[in-house]
Scaffold this active site. Structure first.
Site, PDB file in Angstrom:
ATOM      1  N   HIS A  19     -14.768 -27.254  25.575  1.00 29.42           N
ATOM      2  CA  HIS A  19     -16.072 -27.265  26.233  1.00 29.42           C
ATOM      3  C   HIS A  19     -16.238 -28.568  27.005  1.00 29.42           C
ATOM      4  CE1 HIS A  19     -17.519 -29.941  23.124  1.00 29.42           C
ATOM      5  NE2 HIS A  19     -17.344 -29.035  22.174  1.00 29.42           N
ATOM      6  N   HIS A  22     -15.286 -31.992  25.276  1.00 25.75           N
ATOM      7  CA  HIS A  22     -13.852 -32.337  25.270  1.00 25.75           C
ATOM      8  C   HIS A  22     -13.424 -32.746  26.687  1.00 25.75           C
ATOM      9  CE1 HIS A  22     -14.082 -28.812  22.275  1.00 25.75           C
ATOM     10  NE2 HIS A  22     -14.056 -29.913  21.544  1.00 25.75           N
ATOM     11  N   CYS A 127     -19.392 -31.784   4.264  1.00 24.04           N
ATOM     12  CA  CYS A 127     -19.731 -30.995   5.456  1.00 24.04           C
ATOM     13  C   CYS A 127     -18.428 -30.512   6.071  1.00 24.04           C
ATOM     14  CB  CYS A 127     -20.518 -31.816   6.477  1.00 24.04           C
ATOM     15  SG  CYS A 127     -20.666 -30.919   8.048  1.00 24.04           S
ATOM     16  N   CYS A 130     -17.947 -31.460   9.866  1.00 23.79           N
ATOM     17  CA  CYS A 130     -17.428 -32.818  10.115  1.00 23.79           C
ATOM     18  C   CYS A 130     -16.094 -33.023   9.425  1.00 23.79           C
ATOM     19  CB  CYS A 130     -18.374 -33.887   9.566  1.00 23.79           C
ATOM     20  SG  CYS A 130     -19.963 -33.968  10.361  1.00 23.79           S
ATOM     21  N   CYS A 144     -26.321 -30.848   7.536  1.00 23.82           N
ATOM     22  CA  CYS A 144     -25.807 -31.909   8.391  1.00 23.82           C
ATOM     23  C   CYS A 144     -26.419 -31.740   9.781  1.00 23.82           C
ATOM     24  CB  CYS A 144     -24.281 -31.787   8.467  1.00 23.82           C
ATOM     25  SG  CYS A 144     -23.574 -32.677   9.860  1.00 23.82           S
ATOM     26  N   HIS A 147     -24.086 -30.195  12.234  1.00 24.82           N
ATOM     27  CA  HIS A 147     -23.620 -28.824  11.987  1.00 24.82           C
ATOM     28  C   HIS A 147     -24.645 -28.051  11.155  1.00 24.82           C
ATOM     29  CE1 HIS A 147     -19.969 -31.305  12.631  1.00 24.82           C
ATOM     30  NE2 HIS A 147     -19.676 -30.308  13.429  1.00 24.82           N
ATOM     31  N   LYS A 296     -29.057 -30.309  22.399  1.00 27.41           N
ATOM     32  CA  LYS A 296     -27.706 -30.386  21.874  1.00 27.41           C
ATOM     33  C   LYS A 296     -26.964 -29.126  22.310  1.00 27.41           C
ATOM     34  CE  LYS A 296     -25.874 -30.560  17.535  1.00 27.41           C
ATOM     35  NZ  LYS A 296     -24.519 -30.735  17.661  1.00 27.41           N
ATOM     36  N   LYS A 299     -23.376 -23.102  20.280  1.00 26.04           N
ATOM     37  CA  LYS A 299     -23.141 -21.678  20.539  1.00 26.04           C
ATOM     38  C   LYS A 299     -24.426 -20.886  20.344  1.00 26.04           C
ATOM     39  CE  LYS A 299     -18.363 -21.469  19.143  1.00 26.04           C
ATOM     40  NZ  LYS A 299     -17.583 -21.221  17.948  1.00 26.04           N
TER      41      LYS A 299
HETATM   42  N1  MSP Z   1     -10.190 -33.294  15.347  1.00 25.57           N
HETATM   43  C1  MSP Z   1     -11.105 -34.369  15.400  1.00 25.57           C
HETATM   44  C2  MSP Z   1     -10.486 -35.569  16.076  1.00 25.57           C
HETATM   45  C3  MSP Z   1      -9.253 -36.107  15.438  1.00 25.57           C
HETATM   46  S1  MSP Z   1      -8.575 -37.434  16.315  1.00 25.57           S
HETATM   47  C4  MSP Z   1      -7.433 -38.053  15.303  1.00 25.57           C
HETATM   48  C5  MSP Z   1     -12.349 -33.943  16.176  1.00 25.57           C
HETATM   49  N2  MSP Z   1     -12.212 -32.920  17.020  1.00 25.57           N
HETATM   50  S2  MSP Z   1     -13.392 -32.297  17.917  1.00 25.57           S
HETATM   51  O1  MSP Z   1     -12.839 -31.131  18.543  1.00 25.57           O
HETATM   52  O2  MSP Z   1     -14.575 -32.145  17.177  1.00 25.57           O
HETATM   53  O3  MSP Z   1     -13.624 -33.339  19.067  1.00 25.57           O
HETATM   54  C6  MSP Z   1     -14.558 -34.371  18.968  1.00 25.57           C
HETATM   55  C7  MSP Z   1     -14.546 -35.109  20.269  1.00 25.57           C
HETATM   56  O4  MSP Z   1     -14.855 -34.218  21.372  1.00 25.57           O
HETATM   57  C8  MSP Z   1     -15.580 -36.220  20.414  1.00 25.57           C
HETATM   58  O5  MSP Z   1     -15.207 -37.424  19.795  1.00 25.57           O
HETATM   59  C9  MSP Z   1     -15.636 -36.337  21.916  1.00 25.57           C
HETATM   60  O6  MSP Z   1     -14.478 -36.967  22.376  1.00 25.57           O
HETATM   61  C10 MSP Z   1     -15.621 -34.883  22.343  1.00 25.57           C
HETATM   62  N3  MSP Z   1     -16.981 -34.303  22.346  1.00 25.57           N
HETATM   63  C11 MSP Z   1     -17.396 -33.250  21.617  1.00 25.57           C
HETATM   64  N4  MSP Z   1     -18.688 -32.964  21.948  1.00 25.57           N
HETATM   65  C12 MSP Z   1     -19.125 -33.838  22.876  1.00 25.57           C
HETATM   66  C13 MSP Z   1     -20.309 -33.958  23.657  1.00 25.57           C
HETATM   67  N5  MSP Z   1     -21.348 -33.171  23.494  1.00 25.57           N
HETATM   68  N6  MSP Z   1     -20.311 -34.926  24.609  1.00 25.57           N
HETATM   69  C14 MSP Z   1     -19.237 -35.733  24.868  1.00 25.57           C
HETATM   70  N7  MSP Z   1     -18.126 -35.638  24.145  1.00 25.57           N
HETATM   71  C15 MSP Z   1     -18.062 -34.802  23.065  1.00 25.57           C
HETATM   72  O7  MSP Z   1     -13.372 -34.577  16.003  1.00 25.57           O
END
Ligand code: MSP
Length: 473
Positions: A19, A22, A127, A130, A144, A147, A296, A299
């Site tokens: 999304h 990422h 959680c 997380c 949480c 979530h 926020k 889905k």
């Molecule tokens: N799998 C773990 C990371 C392990 S690294 C050793 C994880 N994955 S995640 O899919 O949840 O990705 C989290 C990351 O996605 C955040 O730290 C950020 O980089 C990005 N983002 C997820 N949602 C976001 C927003 N709404 N806005 C900006 N970035 C965000 O955590």
């Protein structure tokens, strides 16, 4: 190795498809990687997917697939979308890669042999969203806040613990003192302060194994447990280099991530590395979150923005521009379709696109020949844009460049080259072409495809009109 730059994104969980969140981190990391390639450094840019743990296993079950099949499918979505956004990573790591699994076990075993792991009992609230233990004070209405759709689980089991508390004094010194041999930077400053005050408030040891999560990597000395997914995931930054025989890129120059996973990257990871006697990352850069029209993204609210939709509407470079110019540097940043389209039209279709078209047309009509010249913008001078990129202030760097674009537009209005002839015209156009080449050089890390087009168009000696770079929406 000298002159090297190792930069990473988090590895994303495969319980979800890619999304805009990422996309934000990955595009920002690509901009930094490109910038460092442009200044002549050897760059290794790593991204990937995080595939173990209870959350992923649960998502696979919901889809009626084996965890591995499910991971293969979703990981592919991530692998394939990034190149479409002109993201040029050097390696895509998957934590189900057998080589990663082996390396993760080796690291855990080393920590164990150093005497930093012991067996204990954990009772607490977990959680699954997380993938971490939380405390009562983290919760809002017993859920949480990140979530709210997941039930908080009460867990009580025998686990292996990592002596995180032992490293706290060392970590505080390492963060605070630039001369300390373990020194690493946490940026921006507000996040550094946050980590320091949490460290100073006291930290418990960390449970690093799970008795009831079969979808994971077994603890090497006790196969009845698997390695806690977070501890294993962090090791990807090391295993990716080992797998590629690129260990000389170690340590990371920047780990890029958002605030949700700051603690793992700025505390737990460093403690693990000190325990196995490896150099620490130079910098952990933490950005904030995108909010979608003040809400926020979720889905259930149906407001999730995908990179595929962005790509379809704004193209690869258009998307990169919108991401970088709304980058949530230190505070959450509000984005949404309406805002994006407005910005695309104002800055890309009108701003940059129009300026380039205008100057190209004037050059074409003038029949003037222009000296050929290659601009190595970031190599040849270190100005404000370099400074801002060094600090990952993408938004400010773009504002700076766009001020230049606007200045140039005004200059054209004022000097009215269409009314000029001969030497006077030549002088004006040569200056304009030179400035466009500079702007183009500065834009290279942000807009790789567009800047390549402009570079060709303005290479000289003859400059001609081309198709609009960013069609109006
Ligand atoms: N799998 C773990 C990371 C392990 S690294 C050793 C994880 N994955 S995640 O899919 O949840 O990705 C989290 C990351 O996605 C955040 O730290 C950020 O980089 C990005 N983002 C997820 N949602 C976001 C927003 N709404 N806005 C900006 N970035 C965000 O955590």
């Amino acid at each position: 190795m000298k002159n090297k730059f190792y930069v990473t994104t988090p590895i994303y969980y495969v319980n979800d498809v890619p999304h805009i969140g990422h996309t934000c981190t990955t595009v920002a990391t690509d901009i930094i990687a490109r910038y460092h390639r442009l200044i002549g450094e050897k760059v290794f840019f790593l991204t990937g997917t995080d595939e173990h743990g209870a959350k992923v296993a649960e998502a696979a079950q919901e889809k009626g697939l084996s965890p591995q099949k499910f991971c293969d499918q979703v990981s592919k979505n991530f692998q394939e979308i990034w190149p479409k956004l002109n993201v040029e990573y050097d390696y895509f790591i998957r934590t189900t890669n057998l080589k990663h699994e082996k390396i993760a076990q080796e690291i855990i075993e080393k920590i164990y042999k150093n005497g930093d792991i012991y067996k204990g009992k954990y009772e607490g609230l977990y959680c699954i969203g997380c993938e971490k233990f939380v405390t009562e004070t983290d919760l809002v209405d017993n859920r949480c806040p990140l979530h709210p759709n997941k039930e908080i689980q009460k867990q009580s089991e025998e686990n292996y613990f990592f002596k995180l508390s032992k490293y706290v004094p060392l970590l505080i010194k390492a963060i605070e003192d630039p001369k300390n041999k373990y020194h690493y930077k946490i940026s921006p400053l507000s996040k550094r302060e946050e980590v320091l005050s949490k460290l100073k408030a006291g930290v418990d040891d960390l449970s690093i194994s799970r008795a009831n999560v079969p979808w994971g990597i077994p603890i090497p000395w006790d196969k009845s447990q698997t390695i806690y997914v977070w501890v294993e995931a962090l090791i990807n930054y090391l295993s990716a280099l080992k797998i590629n025989k690129k260990e000389d890129f170690w340590p990371a120059n920047i780990h890029f991530l958002a605030k949700d996973i700051l603690w793992f990257h700025a505390v737990i990871w460093e403690a693990m590395l000190i325990s196995v006697k490896l150099p620490l990352p130079k910098e952990v850069f933490v950005h904030s979150f995108y909010m979608i029209d003040s809400q926020k993204m979720s889905k259930s609210l149906g407001n999730v923005i995908s990179p595929q939709e962005l790509l379809k509407k704004y193209g690869a470079d258009g998307t990169r521009y919108l991401i970088a110019s709304s980058f949530p540097y230190d505070n959450d940043s509000d984005v949404g379709w309406e805002r994006f389209t407005e910005k695309y039209n104002a800055d890309l279709a009108n701003g940059l696109g129009n300026l380039v078209a205008r100057v190209a047309k004037l050059c074409e009509n003038s029949q003037i020949t222009f000296p050929k010249k290659q601009v190595d913008f970031y190599k040849s001078h270190r100005g404000e844009t370099s400074r801002l990129l060094d600090e990952c202030k993408f938004n400010e760097a773009l504002i700076y460049i766009w001020n230049h674009i606007r200045r140039l537009d005004k200059e054209i209005d004022k000097t009215k080259p269409w009314e000029k002839k001969g030497k006077a015209l030549e002088e004006i156009l040569k200056k304009l072409v030179n400035e466009i080449r500079q702007i183009n050089g500065a834009l290279k890390p942000f807009l790789p495809e567009t800047t390549e087009k402009i570079e060709k168009q303005f290479a000289g000696p003859k400059i001609k009109s081309e198709k609009p770079l960013f069609p109006r929406i």
